[in-house]
Design a protein around this motif. Structure first.
Motif, PDB file in Angstrom:
ATOM      1  N   ASN A 188      12.330 -14.298 -39.336  1.00  0.00           N
ATOM      2  CA  ASN A 188      11.521 -14.009 -38.152  1.00  0.00           C
ATOM      3  C   ASN A 188      11.627 -15.175 -37.167  1.00  0.00           C
ATOM      4  O   ASN A 188      12.009 -16.289 -37.553  1.00  0.00           O
ATOM      5  CB  ASN A 188      10.066 -13.740 -38.540  1.00  0.00           C
ATOM      6  CG  ASN A 188       9.439 -14.907 -39.279  1.00  0.00           C
ATOM      7  OD1 ASN A 188       9.191 -15.958 -38.705  1.00  0.00           O
ATOM      8  ND2 ASN A 188       9.199 -14.729 -40.575  1.00  0.00           N
ATOM      9  N   SER A 248      14.267 -15.943 -47.775  1.00  0.00           N
ATOM     10  CA  SER A 248      14.092 -14.492 -47.704  1.00  0.00           C
ATOM     11  C   SER A 248      15.374 -13.693 -47.897  1.00  0.00           C
ATOM     12  O   SER A 248      16.415 -14.003 -47.309  1.00  0.00           O
ATOM     13  CB  SER A 248      13.475 -14.106 -46.349  1.00  0.00           C
ATOM     14  OG  SER A 248      13.341 -12.709 -46.254  1.00  0.00           O
ATOM     15  N   HIS A 259       2.173  -6.076 -52.457  1.00  0.00           N
ATOM     16  CA  HIS A 259       2.008  -6.558 -51.086  1.00  0.00           C
ATOM     17  C   HIS A 259       1.961  -5.327 -50.198  1.00  0.00           C
ATOM     18  O   HIS A 259       2.626  -4.323 -50.490  1.00  0.00           O
ATOM     19  CB  HIS A 259       3.172  -7.465 -50.677  1.00  0.00           C
ATOM     20  CG  HIS A 259       2.961  -8.175 -49.372  1.00  0.00           C
ATOM     21  ND1 HIS A 259       3.176  -7.561 -48.152  1.00  0.00           N
ATOM     22  CD2 HIS A 259       2.520  -9.433 -49.099  1.00  0.00           C
ATOM     23  CE1 HIS A 259       2.898  -8.415 -47.186  1.00  0.00           C
ATOM     24  NE2 HIS A 259       2.495  -9.556 -47.732  1.00  0.00           N
ATOM     25  N   SER A 279       3.314  -4.638 -47.480  1.00  0.00           N
ATOM     26  CA  SER A 279       4.571  -4.294 -46.821  1.00  0.00           C
ATOM     27  C   SER A 279       5.310  -3.205 -47.589  1.00  0.00           C
ATOM     28  O   SER A 279       5.398  -3.248 -48.822  1.00  0.00           O
ATOM     29  CB  SER A 279       5.464  -5.531 -46.717  1.00  0.00           C
ATOM     30  OG  SER A 279       6.775  -5.169 -46.322  1.00  0.00           O
ATOM     31  N   PRO A 280       5.889  -2.214 -46.881  1.00  0.00           N
ATOM     32  CA  PRO A 280       6.683  -1.169 -47.552  1.00  0.00           C
ATOM     33  C   PRO A 280       7.863  -1.731 -48.346  1.00  0.00           C
ATOM     34  O   PRO A 280       8.374  -1.065 -49.249  1.00  0.00           O
ATOM     35  CB  PRO A 280       7.164  -0.287 -46.390  1.00  0.00           C
ATOM     36  CG  PRO A 280       6.237  -0.572 -45.256  1.00  0.00           C
ATOM     37  CD  PRO A 280       5.812  -1.999 -45.416  1.00  0.00           C
ATOM     38  N   VAL A 281       8.279  -2.934 -48.011  1.00  0.00           N
ATOM     39  CA  VAL A 281       9.411  -3.552 -48.696  1.00  0.00           C
ATOM     40  C   VAL A 281       9.161  -3.663 -50.197  1.00  0.00           C
ATOM     41  O   VAL A 281      10.093  -3.614 -51.004  1.00  0.00           O
ATOM     42  CB  VAL A 281       9.704  -4.946 -48.088  1.00  0.00           C
ATOM     43  CG1 VAL A 281      10.695  -5.728 -48.933  1.00  0.00           C
ATOM     44  CG2 VAL A 281      10.238  -4.796 -46.668  1.00  0.00           C
ATOM     45  N   TYR A 282       7.896  -3.764 -50.596  1.00  0.00           N
ATOM     46  CA  TYR A 282       7.569  -3.986 -52.009  1.00  0.00           C
ATOM     47  C   TYR A 282       7.639  -2.720 -52.858  1.00  0.00           C
ATOM     48  O   TYR A 282       7.539  -2.792 -54.077  1.00  0.00           O
ATOM     49  CB  TYR A 282       6.195  -4.646 -52.136  1.00  0.00           C
ATOM     50  CG  TYR A 282       6.245  -6.138 -51.907  1.00  0.00           C
ATOM     51  CD1 TYR A 282       6.029  -7.034 -52.941  1.00  0.00           C
ATOM     52  CD2 TYR A 282       6.537  -6.654 -50.654  1.00  0.00           C
ATOM     53  CE1 TYR A 282       6.098  -8.406 -52.734  1.00  0.00           C
ATOM     54  CE2 TYR A 282       6.602  -8.020 -50.430  1.00  0.00           C
ATOM     55  CZ  TYR A 282       6.386  -8.890 -51.476  1.00  0.00           C
ATOM     56  OH  TYR A 282       6.472 -10.248 -51.270  1.00  0.00           O
ATOM     57  N   THR A 332      11.533  -3.340 -54.992  1.00  0.00           N
ATOM     58  CA  THR A 332      11.664  -3.671 -53.581  1.00  0.00           C
ATOM     59  C   THR A 332      12.838  -2.954 -52.904  1.00  0.00           C
ATOM     60  O   THR A 332      13.840  -2.634 -53.535  1.00  0.00           O
ATOM     61  CB  THR A 332      11.854  -5.185 -53.426  1.00  0.00           C
ATOM     62  OG1 THR A 332      12.769  -5.642 -54.431  1.00  0.00           O
ATOM     63  CG2 THR A 332      10.540  -5.916 -53.618  1.00  0.00           C
TER      64      THR A 332
END
Length: 368
Positions: free
Chosen positions: A80, A106, A190, A192-195, A266
């Protein structure tokens, strides 16, 4: 040698924060004068951990450490703009007496940099002031080198210190969950959809056909949010969840050690600390195939609930097996001593006793 770690410090218990905490404790236990500038939300009070109150306060403290000749080691995601502004600020501040190292954590970093030539140019400039760039995976290294950073300056070290994986006491709710769930599966959550929360819920529903008493214990932020509750109800697994919220890291390790399988579903990932922790504890680990995983991890096809359920079933049948673990502590200590121009034998840490505190690094023994 004096080392300043710059990054998040628990709580909250994210991967970067845990690594900074454990590296700080490891260095202190090895007799290194080490401090932390906590740029996160300001964790609990700890020896030699200094919360940053504002950007101006951060710049002032950083200038002081630079003028005193401290080695700086930045820990950031790299996925980011804020992360790269931090990298550029620390790497670009005057201070010729201070060597600088940065770890990029990351798994989203390669896609982030690939999306824009401007991002890659900024990253190359931001990293110019660092003597070494530590990538947590080969994919992160390749992305950084593709920006124009000299390959010889980039090293790969997973952000993991196996010597610091020490399960602690758990809340009573964990023991209660262990008693009523067979099998008990755990997962770091978490929002976040990433998880991969929804994917885990779908697989859990499939597993319930074979294991009527199966349960999924989730720890981490966001488990009290409306969308979490909605997903659990809509996917029909609300009665199979053990929702534990945020746990102290040692308690999370205690939970993990009591579980039958650890999940990492993930959609993107770097070198996950939790995956390595599970393997070090001998807990079967099932993770998505979105990146290279450590030896011993059982992988499933990303975004495929049926394959996830299948691999979990295989892991349960195979049972526990402790896997060899890496430890970045000695590697980083060697790197620091090289950059400081010290002899290689200065990087040989003394043997730490069992009563070393992983939060403070304090021990009853002196350096040998």
């Amino acid at each position: 040698m004096k080392v300043l770690l710059i990054g998040d410090y628990p709580p909250p218990y994210g991967g970067v924060a845990i690594h900074v905490q454990q590296l700080h404790g490891y260095l202190r236990a090895c007799g290194v004068e080490a401090k932390v500038l906590d740029i996160g939300k300001g964790g609990r009070p700890a020896p030699d951990v200094h919360p940053v109150r504002s950007p101006a306060h951060f710049a002032l403290r950083l200038a002081g450490f630079l003028s005193a000749g401290w080695m700086l080691h930045v820990h950031t995601s790299g996925n980011n703009p804020k992360s790269w502004v931090l990298a550029g600020l620390v790497g670009g501040m005057p201070g010729l007496r201070s060597s600088r190292v940065i770890t990029l954590h990351s798994g989203l970093l390669p896609d982030y940099l690939a999306a824009s030539g401007a991002r890659r140019n900024f990253a190359r400039v931001a990293l110019a002031g660092y003597a070494r760039v530590v990538a947590v995976s080969q994919a992160v290294k390749d992305a950084v080198v593709a920006c124009g950073v000299p390959e010889e300056k980039v090293v790969v070290h997973p952000a993991f210190l196996s010597s610091q994986v020490r399960p602690g006491p758990v809340p009573a709710v964990v023991d209660a969950a262990r008693a009523r769930r067979r099998p008990l599966i755990t997962m770091a959550h978490h929002p976040s959809p990433v998880y991969g929360r929804k994917l885990a819920f779908r697989a859990l529903k499939l597993l319930a056909r074979e294991y009527p008493d199966v349960g999924l214990a989730l720890f981490g932020p966001g488990t009290d949010a409306e969308d979490f509750i909605r997903d659990a109800r809509e996917l029909g697994v609300a009665g199979r969840l053990e929702v534990l919220g945020e746990l102290e890291h040692s308690a999370a390790l205690g939970l993990m050690a009591r579980s039958d399988v650890f999940l990492r579903p993930t959609t993107h990932d770097g070198d996950s600390i939790s995956v390595r922790e599970a393997l070090a504890l001998g807990v079967p680990c099932v993770a998505s195939d979105v990146c290279a995983r450590p030896e011993g991890t059982r992988v499933f096809k990303a975004d495929d609930a049926q394959d996830l359920a299948r691999v979990v079933t295989e892991a349960l049948a195979a049972g526990p097996a402790v896997q060899p673990s890496v430890d970045a502590g000695p590697e980083l200590l060697t790197l620091y001593t090289e950059l400081a121009g010290m002899p290689a034998e200065a990087a040989m840490p003394f043997t730490k006793s069992d009563d070393t505190d992983i939060d403070t690094g304090e021990t009853k023994h002196a350096a040998q």
